[in-house]
Scaffold this motif. Sequence first.
Motif, mmCIF file in Angstrom:
data_model
loop_
_atom_site.group_PDB
_atom_site.id
_atom_site.type_symbol
_atom_site.label_atom_id
_atom_site.label_comp_id
_atom_site.label_asym_id
_atom_site.label_seq_id
_atom_site.Cartn_x
_atom_site.Cartn_y
_atom_site.Cartn_z
ATOM 1 N N GLY A 25 0.814 -1.208 0.000
ATOM 2 C CA GLY A 25 0.000 0.000 0.000
ATOM 3 C C GLY A 25 0.845 1.255 0.000
ATOM 4 O O GLY A 25 0.568 2.211 -0.735
ATOM 5 N N HIS A 26 1.896 1.265 0.798
ATOM 6 C CA HIS A 26 2.773 2.435 0.854
ATOM 7 C C HIS A 26 3.455 2.687 -0.489
ATOM 8 O O HIS A 26 3.605 3.835 -0.917
ATOM 9 C CB HIS A 26 3.831 2.249 1.937
ATOM 10 C CG HIS A 26 3.284 2.293 3.331
ATOM 11 N ND1 HIS A 26 3.959 1.807 4.413
ATOM 12 C CD2 HIS A 26 2.105 2.769 3.812
ATOM 13 C CE1 HIS A 26 3.234 1.978 5.503
ATOM 14 N NE2 HIS A 26 2.098 2.555 5.157
ATOM 15 N N VAL A 27 3.865 1.604 -1.147
ATOM 16 C CA VAL A 27 4.505 1.752 -2.456
ATOM 17 C C VAL A 27 3.535 2.367 -3.461
ATOM 18 O O VAL A 27 3.874 3.296 -4.201
ATOM 19 C CB VAL A 27 5.008 0.383 -2.968
ATOM 20 C CG1 VAL A 27 5.482 0.505 -4.415
ATOM 21 C CG2 VAL A 27 6.134 -0.136 -2.087
ATOM 22 N N GLN A 31 2.718 7.052 -5.097
ATOM 23 C CA GLN A 31 2.617 7.596 -6.456
ATOM 24 C C GLN A 31 1.545 8.689 -6.567
ATOM 25 O O GLN A 31 1.400 9.307 -7.627
ATOM 26 C CB GLN A 31 2.268 6.486 -7.457
ATOM 27 C CG GLN A 31 3.068 5.208 -7.295
ATOM 28 C CD GLN A 31 4.552 5.436 -7.443
ATOM 29 O OE1 GLN A 31 4.981 6.062 -8.404
ATOM 30 N NE2 GLN A 31 5.329 4.938 -6.493
ATOM 31 N N PHE A 32 0.799 8.924 -5.478
ATOM 32 C CA PHE A 32 -0.340 9.842 -5.561
ATOM 33 C C PHE A 32 -0.198 11.012 -4.583
ATOM 34 O O PHE A 32 0.283 10.830 -3.455
ATOM 35 C CB PHE A 32 -1.646 9.086 -5.276
ATOM 36 C CG PHE A 32 -1.946 8.017 -6.289
ATOM 37 C CD1 PHE A 32 -2.643 8.314 -7.452
ATOM 38 C CD2 PHE A 32 -1.513 6.713 -6.093
ATOM 39 C CE1 PHE A 32 -2.909 7.328 -8.394
ATOM 40 C CE2 PHE A 32 -1.765 5.718 -7.020
ATOM 41 C CZ PHE A 32 -2.473 6.030 -8.186
ATOM 42 N N PRO A 33 -0.640 12.207 -5.017
ATOM 43 C CA PRO A 33 -0.424 13.425 -4.224
ATOM 44 C C PRO A 33 -1.514 13.695 -3.191
ATOM 45 O O PRO A 33 -2.129 14.761 -3.189
ATOM 46 C CB PRO A 33 -0.410 14.517 -5.306
ATOM 47 C CG PRO A 33 -1.380 14.024 -6.331
ATOM 48 C CD PRO A 33 -1.210 12.512 -6.353
ATOM 49 N N PHE A 34 -1.792 12.739 -2.306
ATOM 50 C CA PHE A 34 -2.724 13.015 -1.215
ATOM 51 C C PHE A 34 -2.184 12.404 0.072
ATOM 52 O O PHE A 34 -1.357 11.499 0.058
ATOM 53 C CB PHE A 34 -4.126 12.486 -1.514
ATOM 54 C CG PHE A 34 -4.226 11.001 -1.710
ATOM 55 C CD1 PHE A 34 -4.223 10.127 -0.630
ATOM 56 C CD2 PHE A 34 -4.326 10.457 -2.988
ATOM 57 C CE1 PHE A 34 -4.325 8.755 -0.810
ATOM 58 C CE2 PHE A 34 -4.411 9.088 -3.175
ATOM 59 C CZ PHE A 34 -4.409 8.241 -2.089
ATOM 60 N N VAL A 70 -9.026 0.335 0.581
ATOM 61 C CA VAL A 70 -8.746 -0.815 1.434
ATOM 62 C C VAL A 70 -7.801 -1.770 0.711
ATOM 63 O O VAL A 70 -8.165 -2.358 -0.314
ATOM 64 C CB VAL A 70 -10.044 -1.557 1.823
ATOM 65 C CG1 VAL A 70 -9.704 -2.785 2.675
ATOM 66 C CG2 VAL A 70 -10.989 -0.624 2.574
ATOM 67 N N PHE A 71 -6.599 -1.911 1.247
ATOM 68 C CA PHE A 71 -5.646 -2.899 0.747
ATOM 69 C C PHE A 71 -5.775 -4.118 1.654
ATOM 70 O O PHE A 71 -5.569 -4.016 2.869
ATOM 71 C CB PHE A 71 -4.223 -2.351 0.792
ATOM 72 C CG PHE A 71 -3.985 -1.208 -0.150
ATOM 73 C CD1 PHE A 71 -3.479 -1.430 -1.424
ATOM 74 C CD2 PHE A 71 -4.288 0.087 0.220
ATOM 75 C CE1 PHE A 71 -3.264 -0.386 -2.303
ATOM 76 C CE2 PHE A 71 -4.086 1.156 -0.646
ATOM 77 C CZ PHE A 71 -3.573 0.913 -1.918
#
Length: 277
Positions: A25-27, A31-34, A70-71
């Motif tokens: 999930g962290h990886v 990649q996303f700006p939030f 949810v991962f």
Amino acid sequence: MQSNSQSRDVFYVSDGTAITCETLGHVVLGQFPFNANEKTFPFVESEEKLEKLLKEIEGSYLRTGEKPLVFFSIVLPQLKAMLLDSPAHCYDVIDNLVQKVQNDTQMTPMPQLQRSRSVGKDSERYFDRIAAIEYTLAHDDGITLKGLEKADIILLGVSRSGKTPTSLYMAMQFGLRVVNYPFIEEDIKRLRLLPEFEIHRHKLFGLTIDPERLTQIRENRLAGSEYASTEQCLAELSSVESLFRREAIPFINTSTLSVEEITTRILEKSGLRRRLL
């Protein structure tokens, strides 16, 4: 419809430790700006535990108006179905891989709860990891230099350069026995290796850090002290890096690296084998 929100609720859910879900999930989220408002739910192995999670998901959706992310990694089909039916965007972190391996090997997977594999047929590896953690804790921050022959690696560096968290991560994730030693003022004045380290040169690895970052970290610990001063940090780092170079001790700069990245680079440079536990 794309959301402009600067934050999202994110849940990591597993019938095991949820470490895999968190890591992947962290990886992905990197990649996303939030900003991610994260919560982890390990050992979700029953409908009762899942119901508590579903209430959290529903509460998040009602509160924010957006489905949380949810991962998850859940084996039991009924629990998985209930989760997929919730008001959330759900990402099964292993399903696609399992399906591809099944297709490639033409073998049918035999799902089992992750926790059931932790102790049992893999108990030897489990207890090896516990022993590695105990060894690493006993050799943290130069507490003792006895038993260096049992160490897999010896981390050297100035105080607050990242030795302790890296040591514990290596022990917990890879079952490695790690010694970490902080250079104190006497070591720096002497500018030579301790006799105890001489016969274990092949195990030595250095950590260094940018002086500005070191000053910041030490200021948070002991604000206004000589220990945290820019001059002190510069002097210590200059001396220790000179020692590393003179003694041909491999070292890396930890300033911008996560503990995972530090560990990966140490393993790569030292040639230590990863012990996946």
